[in-house]
Structure formats: structure tokens, C-alpha cells
Scaffold this motif. Structure first.
Motif, PDB file in Angstrom:
ATOM      1  N   THR A 551       0.764  -1.359   0.035  1.00  7.32           N
ATOM      2  CA  THR A 551       0.108   0.091  -0.185  1.00  7.32           C
ATOM      3  C   THR A 551       0.734   1.126   0.229  1.00  7.32           C
ATOM      4  O   THR A 551       1.527   1.430   0.941  1.00  7.32           O
ATOM      5  N   SER A 563      -3.576   2.901  -2.601  1.00  8.02           N
ATOM      6  CA  SER A 563      -3.343   2.543  -3.585  1.00  8.02           C
ATOM      7  C   SER A 563      -2.697   1.145  -2.826  1.00  8.02           C
ATOM      8  O   SER A 563      -1.662   1.072  -1.514  1.00  8.02           O
ATOM      9  N   GLN A 597      -0.929   0.156 -10.213  1.00 10.00           N
ATOM     10  CA  GLN A 597      -1.830   0.143  -9.069  1.00 10.00           C
ATOM     11  C   GLN A 597      -3.247  -0.454  -9.173  1.00 10.00           C
ATOM     12  O   GLN A 597      -3.597  -0.618 -10.612  1.00 10.00           O
ATOM     13  N   ILE A 599      -5.912  -0.672  -7.322  1.00  5.78           N
ATOM     14  CA  ILE A 599      -6.784  -0.127  -6.757  1.00  5.78           C
ATOM     15  C   ILE A 599      -6.199   1.435  -6.496  1.00  5.78           C
ATOM     16  O   ILE A 599      -5.209   1.611  -5.661  1.00  5.78           O
ATOM     17  N   GLY A 604      -9.416   5.052  -1.351  1.00  2.19           N
ATOM     18  CA  GLY A 604      -7.886   3.465  -2.100  1.00  2.19           C
ATOM     19  C   GLY A 604      -8.252   2.797  -0.500  1.00  2.19           C
ATOM     20  O   GLY A 604      -9.508   3.210   0.948  1.00  2.19           O
ATOM     21  N   VAL A 605      -7.606   2.707  -0.190  1.00  2.00           N
ATOM     22  CA  VAL A 605      -7.695   1.077   1.083  1.00  2.00           C
ATOM     23  C   VAL A 605      -6.907   1.684   2.250  1.00  2.00           C
ATOM     24  O   VAL A 605      -6.830   2.650   1.969  1.00  2.00           O
ATOM     25  N   ARG A 624     -12.369   2.454   3.401  1.00  2.00           N
ATOM     26  CA  ARG A 624     -11.689   2.782   2.535  1.00  2.00           C
ATOM     27  C   ARG A 624     -11.778   4.610   3.178  1.00  2.00           C
ATOM     28  O   ARG A 624     -11.829   5.218   4.179  1.00  2.00           O
ATOM     29  N   TRP A 635     -13.394  -5.371  -2.002  1.00  2.00           N
ATOM     30  CA  TRP A 635     -13.414  -5.007  -3.513  1.00  2.00           C
ATOM     31  C   TRP A 635     -13.042  -6.320  -3.908  1.00  2.00           C
ATOM     32  O   TRP A 635     -12.076  -6.721  -3.322  1.00  2.00           O
ATOM     33  N   GLY A 642      -6.096  -8.827 -10.017  1.00  2.00           N
ATOM     34  CA  GLY A 642      -7.173  -7.638 -10.413  1.00  2.00           C
ATOM     35  C   GLY A 642      -7.869  -8.433 -11.533  1.00  2.00           C
ATOM     36  O   GLY A 642      -7.653  -9.979 -11.788  1.00  2.00           O
ATOM     37  N   PHE A 644      -9.944  -5.009  -9.508  1.00  2.00           N
ATOM     38  CA  PHE A 644     -10.200  -5.050  -7.835  1.00  2.00           C
ATOM     39  C   PHE A 644     -11.689  -4.479  -7.938  1.00  2.00           C
ATOM     40  O   PHE A 644     -11.052  -2.860  -8.397  1.00  2.00           O
ATOM     41  N   THR A 645     -12.631  -4.181  -8.186  1.00  2.00           N
ATOM     42  CA  THR A 645     -13.375  -3.351  -8.607  1.00  2.00           C
ATOM     43  C   THR A 645     -14.492  -3.386  -6.733  1.00  2.00           C
ATOM     44  O   THR A 645     -14.748  -4.183  -5.945  1.00  2.00           O
ATOM     45  N   PRO A 646     -15.003  -2.069  -6.524  1.00  2.00           N
ATOM     46  CA  PRO A 646     -15.386  -1.966  -4.653  1.00  2.00           C
ATOM     47  C   PRO A 646     -17.088  -2.519  -4.663  1.00  2.00           C
ATOM     48  O   PRO A 646     -17.749  -2.677  -5.695  1.00  2.00           O
TER      49      PRO A 646
END
Length: 711
Positions: A551, A563, A597, A599, A604-605, A624, A635, A642, A644-646
């Protein structure tokens, strides 16, 4: 009549002899400072790949640098390294138990073997482990003394032959033919000495008399021809240099001490001397794999060829030999050689003959003490235990709380900044801790010094856990804990800086206490948040790849989240970041800078999160926008890379500005109280007023909830 010292010192021969004596006196002083401590002894350490390197590094960094350790994951190769002479010893680590195997070669120097074994035991004792010893090689024990005597005798024959010729016939042959005669006499005495030592039953070095004869002849002849060359080139000064060089370089032979037990520079230099190379060559052909004989034979040959070339040069450079008064010459020779011999005798007498004992190393062994608790069957039970238990004096409150299920059914929990009670026998605050949960028993894992389980670095930088993963082996688990290096900058709740990631490895035998076995910082120290903090989450796929998620935050105004990027590596190579590969959007790249990235940081996370897979789907769970956000969400992705979709938030965990309660860092627990289509999640709690936490540590414990798992 007074001696005119200034006039005497202008005599080049006298000055040369005095310099030679001075040099030998310095070498003697170096020898006296030695205490029998081994230096840079080649050893092999065999263990699982992620463990072997760290054990070798620990061995190399012992006080006095006793070892030059080579790691391997091949037990058989470690044993062969002792059998073929590559290593003096091999340590084979068996993580299924607490007893390991040490291989030593029986014919080697007994003092060296004892010193090496003593220090390997010291390394093992830091992990509360023991060793069994197996001796390889010929029966009859230490033969190094006999081998040293053979090399010494042959070298002395060569040197003494030239000395006798010089005393009888003078320093320089009057004609080329007489020079050849001197070389022929040297060859004859060398051959006689070689036949004597090779075929005498009392020598008993091994079943290779012809090869031993050749080596003994070469040793004697090279020692003699080097002396001839020095004398021919520089007369009395050359003879003094040859005598001093012989006695100094033969120190390991004269003292019957392994070069590894002598002070520097012998451990490195001896192998390149004629006598040291002769020892290595003889040991190779008699006891070890003969392919190791090439290097020492080349060394001996190089010395011999150099000596012959010097002889030829000296002959061509000298138009005619200058006659000398023999009586005067003999007195000068005896006067130059005797002091050198006397100094060497002193060296033999005062040089320590016993190997020094190893100093104890700080223990890394761990212990546990069970605290009884109700077996949790629901999330409510988990929260009740977290809120009401008094805990152990070693564990009053902490954040993080990542877990892993072991093969024996126990569960390991790792926590970050941990509070202890005021009456605890140890520091009241540590950067990390571990709990072992077995049914109704919850035990704190404590290191020998009762400090942090992953010990602080030498400069007080601590290690704050982020994620945990397990690699199953027959009879034990290797547990990797990814952490971030933390440096305190003050006394407040947020008075710290994150300097980069690290990985620690624990070995956990079935039913036994976890033991820290390896630890490695990743990358240089830097508080740059835009650099990925690898290990913020960790996951293993069905093919056995270990994925380490990183991250990072661009430190831009209005961007509060982090990210997400990913790297992968074979689990056994996790401590070697050069073996990591980084997802660049289309494949696995070698450069960390190519990581893409998965995400974005905007929305982001959190800096620490969970990534796991279930039923062919991959999930990232986090809050988030980290501390300033409130949405607990997933996600989802079709694979570890990925996209990755939220999803929609599954819960709200905002921090409370009025009470000062901080709610942060949610983590998933896939194996804890599993139920279809749901996931048990924890989040950490803290207060901006840390004095309130000290008064009531229950405010600084994780909270649990069950959330729906998106499809």
C-alpha cells in the motif's frame, strides 16, 4: 672502540637483515595477540530456504567473525561439503524437532573441530535447540598434526639443503654447471625426503603413497629453490628473507595449529603460501575429493616457476660471481639465521594452543503460559472476551490482530503496539506480540528477555505486524509475519514514522511454542509513503505462490486512502527480495518500480488490510480512506492481480471525534467461525487520549463483527 651506528646502518645487507627481524617480530606480536578464536571458517548450513540464509547470516555475525557460512536447502549437499573438504563443518537443521545434526571431518585438527562445534552450539542455543555430532572420514581421529609434520619436514629439508650448500660452497655458484649441480643436489635430497615420509608406516596419512610422494617432493624442492633464488638475488639479505619467510609462513605447521585458529592474516593468506598450499593439496588427495587439488597444486607450481625464473634472472644479471671469504660468510649466515629461529621458537612457546570458548549469544527462544477462557462459539463470545477479560500481565491491550490457523488446529494471533501491566517482568510497551489459542487456552508467546517477540533493531526501530501467512511442512509450520519498521518520534499516539517493510519467520512444531527463526528488513529506511509498504496483506494461492500486497499514498492534498499493488514469490524465497516479481498490469516484472496500482489511492484502502480468496473469487477487505473514512467494504476480483471492483459498504466503522475513539484497520478472518456467504471481521480501537487507554486497556482491544460476503 665505540660503534658508529650511522655508518653501520648505511650497510644495505645489515639494514635488510634488521628489517627482516623487525618484520618477523611484528608477525610474532600479531600471533601473541591471538586467543585461539576461529576466523572465517567455511561451514555449510542446511535448512529450508527461508531459514538457511538467516542462520548463515547469524553465524557470520558472531563476535570475531568465526564463520564463512554458506546456506543451502539440500541436506545431502551439506554433508558432501564436509566429505569433499569444501567446508570444515555442516549444520543440518531439522525443524520437525529441536535436535539438529553437525557433521565434522575426523582427520581435521581436533582443536578446530572443537571450536567450530562450540560456536555452532552457541547459534543453536539462541533458538533453544541442541545438536548431535557425526564424524565423517577415516578412523583414527585427528591426523592434521602428522600431515603438518610431513609438510614441515619436507620444507625443512629443502631449506636446510640450500643452507648447507651455502655454508660449504658459498652463496653463489661460480659457473652455470655448478648452479645446475646445486639444483640437482636439492632435487635428490627432496626425493629422498619424499620417499621417506610417503612410505614410512609411522606416517599413516592415507592410502595414496605415490601421490603423497609427488607432493612431498614438490614441497621440498620448491622450498629449496625459493631459498636458492633469494640467496642468488640478494646474497645474505636474500637468505635472511628466505629464512624469515619460511618460519613466518610456516607458523601453522610449527605450532600444529589450524590456520583458522591463528590471528589474521593467516586464515586468508596461508592457502596462498607454499606450505599452506602443500597442506591443502595433501589433504585433498589423501582425504577429500581430488578435484580440490588443482588450486593448491597451481599455487605450488607458481612459486616454483617464479623461483626458477628469479634464479635465471640473477644468473644473467651477474657477470661474474664475487669471491667471498668462507669463514666470514659462514659467521654472517649463522648470525642472520639464528635470531630468526629464536624468534620462531618464542612464537611456538607463547602462541595459544587451545581454542577460545564461544561467548553466549542473546536467546531467541520463546515460552508460553496458558490463560483459561471460554471457547468462543460466536462473534458475541469474541467481543465479550475482548471487553471483559483481565488478560495476562504480558498482554493488556493491542491493535492489529491478524491470525492464521496452524496444521495442529491451534490459532496464532499477531498484534501491534502492545500494553503490559505495571507489574509485568519486562517492558510495559512493545511494538509486537503473539498469542496462541488452543481451545479454551490463550497463551502469550514471550521471548527470553520478555521484550518484543520480533526484537527491536539495534537503533531501537521496532517492528509493527501487518499480516501473517503459513506454509505447511511435515510436522511443523513456517509462519511468515510481514511488518513495518517503526521509529518513535515522540510520546503521542501518532508520534512515529514508518520506515519500510520487513519479514520475520517463525517455526511452529505441532503442539510446541512458536520460535523466531529468521528476520529480514526489506529495502532501505525511508518515511516516503509513496513507496509501497509490502506485506500490508498476504495471501497464498492454490498453486503455492505467496502474494504480498503493498500500500502507498501519494501524499497529495485530499487523498486519504492508499493504493494497492502486488508482488509474488515462492514462499521459500520470501526473505530474498531479489526473487520477488511485481505485477505491471500485463505480467510479472523484476523491478519494484514497474508495479501497477490495482486499487487507486483516491477512495482507496487502509495502509493495512486483508486479501483472501474463496470459491474462485479474490477479496480485499478494508476501510475506505483509512482513518478519515467510515465505510467497511470489499473490493472483488477474478484473480490475485485484479481488476478489483469496489462493492457497496457492508458496515460503518467511523471514528468518534467526541469521545476520541479511533476505529481503524479492519481485518478479515477467513478461518474463524466460518459460515457460508459471511466473514468474521475485526477492527482495531484506540483513543486519542492514551492515558485513558492506560487506565482501561479494554479500550485498546479489537472488536469483531460478521458481515455478508459479496458474490
Amino acid at each position: 672502540m665505540p660503534v658508529d651506528l650511522s655508518r653501520a646502518l648505511r650497510h644495505p645487507v645489515l639494514v635488510a637483515c634488521l628489517l627482516v627481524v623487525a618484520v618477523q617480530a611484528v608477525v610474532l606480536g600479531m600471533a601473541v595477540r591471538g586467543d585461539g578464536t576461529p576466523h572465517r571458517v567455511p561451514v555449510t548450513i542446511a535448512a529450508p530456504a527461508m531459514v538457511a540464509g538467516s542462520l548463515a547470516d547469524l553465524a557470520d555475525k558472531m563476535p570475531g567473525e568465526p564463520f564463512d557460512a554458506t546456506p543451502t536447502d539440500d541436506d545431502a549437499a551439506a554433508r558432501r561439503s564436509v566429505e569433499d573438504g569444501t567446508a570444515v563443518a555442516a549444520l543440518v537443521v531439522d525443524l520437525r524437532g529441536t535436535t539438529d545434526q553437525v557433521y565434522l571431518f575426523s582427520a581435521r585438527d581436533a582443536d578446530l573441530n572443537a571450536a567450530v562445534l562450540d560456536r555452532l552450539r552457541a547459534v543453536e542455543q539462541t533458538y533453544d535447540r541442541t545438536v548431535e555430532v557425526q564424524h565423517l572420514g577415516p578412523a583414527g581421529g585427528d591426523r592434521s598434526g602428522r600431515l603438518a609434520n610431513v609438510v614441515l619436514l619436507c620444507s625443512l629439508v629443502g631449506f636446510a639443503t640450500v643452507l648447507v650448500i651455502s655454508l660449504v660452497r658459498g652463496p653463489v655458484a661460480q659457473t652455470f654447471g655448478r648452479g645446475l649441480l646445486r639444483v640437482a643436489i636439492l632435487a635428490g635430497t627432496s626425493l629422498a625426503a619424499a620417499l621417506l615420509v610417503a612410505f614410512l608406516p609411522v606416517v599413516d596419512l592415507g592410502d595414496a603413497p605415490l601421490r603423497l610422494t609427488a607432493l612431498a617432493f614438490a614441497t621440498s624442492f620448491v622450498a629449496g629453490v625459493l631459498t636458492l633464488a633469494c640467496e642468488s638475488l640478494a646474497g645474505l639479505a636474500g637468505l635472511a628473507v628466505a629464512a624469515a619467510s619460511f618460519f613466518v609462513l610456516a607458523t601453522p605447521l610449527l605450532t600444529h595449529s589450524s590456520r583458522y585458529l591463528l590471528p589474521r592474516p593467516w586464515p586468508r593468506v596461508a592457502a596462498w603460501t607454499p606450505t599452506g598450499a602443500a597442506q591443502d593439496a595433501a589433504a585433498s588427495v589423501l582425504w577429500f575429493d581430488s578435484h580440490h587439488v588443482l588450486r593448491p597444486v597451481l599455487v605450488i607450481s607458481a612459486w616454483g616457476i617464479t623461483a626458477v625464473l628469479v634464479l635465471l634472472f640473477a644468473r644473467s644479471a651477474r657477470e661474474e660471481a664475487t669471491p667471498v671469504r668462507m669463514a666470514h660468510w659462514r659467521v654472517r649466515v649463522v648470525g642472520a639465521v639464528v635470531p630468526l629461529v629464536a624468534l620462531m621458537v618464542v612464537t611456538i612457546v607463547v602462541l595459544p594452543s587451545d581454542a577460545a570458548k564461544a561467548r553466549a549469544l542473546p536467546s531467541r527462544a520463546s515460552e508460553t503460559e496458558c490463560t483459561r477462557a471460554k471457547v468462543p462459539t460466536s462473534v458475541a463470545d469474541l467481543n465479550a472476551f475482548s471487553a471483559t477479560t483481565d488478560g495476562s500481565p504480558a498482554f493488556q491491550g493491542a491493535d492489529v490482530g491478524a491470525d492464521v490457523l496452524l496444521q495442529d488446529g491451534r490459532r496464532l494471533w499477531v498484534f501491534g503496539d502492545t500494553l503490559r501491566s505495571a507489574d509485568f517482568d519486562g517492558p510495559e510497551f512493545v511494538r509486537n506480540s503473539m498469542l496462541v489459542e488452543t481451545g479454551s487456552c490463550v497463551a502469550v508467546v514471550l521471548p527470553h528477555d520478555h521484550g518484543a517477540l520480533i526484537p527491536d533493531r539495534y537503533d531501537d526501530v521496532g517492528y509493527w505486524p501487518m499480516s501473517i501467512g503459513r506454509i505447511e511442512r511435515p510436522g511443523y509450520d513456517l509462519v511468515a509475519v510481514a511488518s513495518q519498521r517503526v521509529e518513535s518520534t515522540g510520546s503521542g499516539t501518532f508520534a512515529f514514522e514508518n520506515l519500510g517493510p520487513a519479514v520475520a519467520v517463525f517455526v511452529v512444531q505441532r503442539g510446541e511454542t512458536p520460535q523466531l527463526i529468521a528476520q529480514q528488513d526489506l529495502g532501505r529506511d525511508s518515511d516516503d509513503k509513496s513507496r509501497p509498504m509490502w506485506g500490508a496483506a498476504m495471501a497464498v494461492d492454490d498453486q503455492g505462490w505467496l502474494y504480498l500486497y503493498g500500500t502507498s499514498n501519494p501524499e497529495q492534498e485530499g487523498v486519504f486512502g492508499f493504493s494497492l499493488s502486488v508482488a509474488r514469490v515462492h514462499p521459500d524465497d520470501v526473505l530474498d527480495q531479489s526473487r520477488w516479481r511485481y505485477w505491471d498490469g500485463g505480467g510479472w516484472a523484476r523491478s519494484e518500480g514497474d508495479a501497477t496500482q490495482l486499487i487507486p489511492a483516491q477512495g482507496g484502502v487502509s495502509q493495512t488490510l486483508s486479501v483472501f480468496h474463496r470459491g474462485g473469487r479474490w477479496y480485499a477487505l478494508s476501510k475506505r480512506d483509512d482513518f478519515l473514512g467510515s465505510d467497511l467494504m470489499f473490493w472483488t476480483a477474478p484473480g490475485p492481480t485484479g481488476p478489483f471492483t469496489p462493492t457497496d459498504p457492508v458496515a460503518e466503522i467511523p471514528s468518534d471525534a467526541d469521545s476520541g475513539e479511533l476505529r481503524y484497520m479492519p481485518l478479515a478472518h477467513p478461518t474463524l467461525l466460518p459460515r457460508k456467504h459471511t466473514m468474521v471481521v475485526s477492527y482495531s480501537r484506540n483513543r486519542t487520549d492514551f492515558d485513558a487507554v492506560k487506565k482501561d486497556p479494554s479500550l485498546y482491544r479489537p472488536r469483531f463483527l460478521r458481515v455478508p460476503l459479496p458474490d
